[in-house]
Design a protein around this motif. Structure first.
Motif: not given
Length: 449
Positions: A272-275, A278-283, A287-289, A312-317
């Protein structure tokens, strides 16, 4: 396993990179008249028909599919097999929905006979919808996961699953303890992880249903078995987030709860990760999560709108997930259609080539399996699907108006469902055929040149 070299001729399309990173034109390969060659459960060759056929000996069996499109098998990065029987349950948001529908249904999985029945229905549904790999929740019962893996192994599936860990804020009949959950998970890892195509995910349901002591055992398991997966939920619903912060007042955020217990890592997938902040996205990125984007369930439970460009801006898979049974369909095509609408509601666009990426190669990258699955590159495991471009009268008529590949693909995603899936191949073997075994297929032998 396919011991004989076989080939399939049709239009062929597959993702080779993230469109956001390389641009749309460099993100895919398309062969209007292509051939896919399979041997020993793996892809041996793919490309334009004349070039591929010239590279292989005469006498090779070639099956031709008219008005079809071959692509990689779909990858579902978040789904609950025990919720198959309660899909389409009316009228609740997340926390009430769990209490009123989910928990009573999951009680039944203490009985391995029932669990096996549902597992087989579940796998049949995946196959008929073209899904060849999934990251799957079991129940708290060790038996439910044993049965799941037994049936997956029979079908040669690449599946990832785990026993739910839940020691508080749930009915007594569905809770374990930190120690029993640890021991059960350890036994299941030793038995199933890396057996054939099967992989294990340590699976705390979500932070509110695990005590600090249990979350610590999750971190311990991940330390002891560093190549297993971690699978849980994150920031799906605003009331859920408030509850987490009440239960863990010493932590800065929902994600920080998991981070504190060392649950963020490669092969950690958060549904999910709906809400997310930015700090959570960065982390998550550091960590490659990964995040599983589950559009149909987010809409069905009224959870909110997933912000894909932010990820996408944070480079999250990111991979796509159906989240059955809060999700309303096993079909990744229908899931792509709802994903498009979620971004539309935020004045954003989701290109059909990006949707295909999220449902195939993007999912494989989220699961760190893109060296094995996710597209049709030679050497990959031969999981692929044959889609019918004329599956319904409306689709057939609409396809006649489509002028580009992108338009055809968007029609597939907007109008497609399980009827669009003609055949599904798992590890080079046919796992599903919409017409059964009697459908006439054009099988020829390649002529000597």
């Amino acid at each position: 396993m396919t011991l004989q070299r076989t080939a399939y001729r049709s239009a062929i399309l597959h993702s080779i990179a993230d469109p956001q990173e390389v641009g749309l034109d460099n993100s895919f390969e398309f062969f209007e008249d292509g051939v896919l060659v399979v041997e020993n459960g793996h892809i041996l060759d793919v490309g334009p028909a004349d070039e591929v056929l010239a590279r292989h000996p005469s006498g090779m069996s070639v099956t031709q599919y008219e008005h079809k499109l071959i692509t990689a098998g779909f990858i579902d990065t978040h789904i609950h097999y025990p919720q198959t029987g309660m899909i389409a349950s009316y009228g609740e948001q997340l926390l009430d929905w769990l209490e009123n529908y989910t928990f009573p249904e999951e009680l039944k999985f203490k009985n391995p006979v029932y669990a096996r029945q549902v597992a087989n229905i579940f796998f049949d549904e995946l196959a008929s919808n073209g899904t060849t790999t999934a990251l799957v929740f079991g129940t708290v019962h060790k038996e439910s996961v044993d049965v799941f893996f037994e049936e997956a192994e029979k079908r040669k599936l690449r599946m990832i699953a785990g026993k739910v860990l839940m020691d508080r804020n749930a009915p007594d009949y569905l809770t374990d303890t930190p120690e029993s959950g640890y021991q059960d998970s350890k036994a299941l890892i030793e038995k199933w992880h890396n057996k054939d195509r099967l992989l294990y995910a340590v699976t705390p349901r979500f932070a509110p249903t695990s005590t600090p002591e249990q979350l610590a055992t999750v971190g311990k398991l991940l330390e002891e078995y560093p190549d297993v997966y971690m699978h849980t939920h994150l920031s799906e619903n605003k009331k859920e987030i408030e509850w987490v912060l009440e239960l863990f007042p010493e932590r800065d955020s929902y994600l920080d709860v998991y981070d504190h217990y060392k649950l963020l890592k490669n092969r950690a997938v958060f549904a999910h990760g709906v809400h997310l902040t930015d700090c959570e996205c960065k982390r998550l990125s550091e960590t490659g999560s990964a995040i599983a984007f589950c559009p149909t369930s987010n809409l069905f439970l009224g959870s909110g709108l997933f912000n894909l460009p932010k990820m996408e801006q944070h480079g999250i898979r990111v991979g796509m997930g159906t989240d059955v049974g809060a999700g309303t369909s096993f079909s990744m095509l229908q899931t792509m259609s709802e994903a498009y609408k979620i971004l539309q509601l935020q004045q954003q666009k989701l290109h059909p080539l990006k949707s295909l990426y999220l449902s195939t190669l993007g999912g494989a990258k989220a699961l760190y399996l893109d060296d094995k699955i996710g597209n049709l590159k030679p050497g990959k495991e031969a999981d692929f699907v044959v889609l019918d471009l004329h599956a319904t009268p409306l689709m057939s008529f609409r396809m006649q108006q489509a002028k580009t590949l992108e338009e055809q693909l968007f029609v597939l995603m907007s109008l497609g469902d399980d009827r669009t899936v003609s055949k599904t191949f798992v590890y080079g073997e046919k796992a599903y055929d919409a017409e059964g075994t009697t459908e006439p297929e054009m099988v020829t032998k390649k002529k000597a040149s």
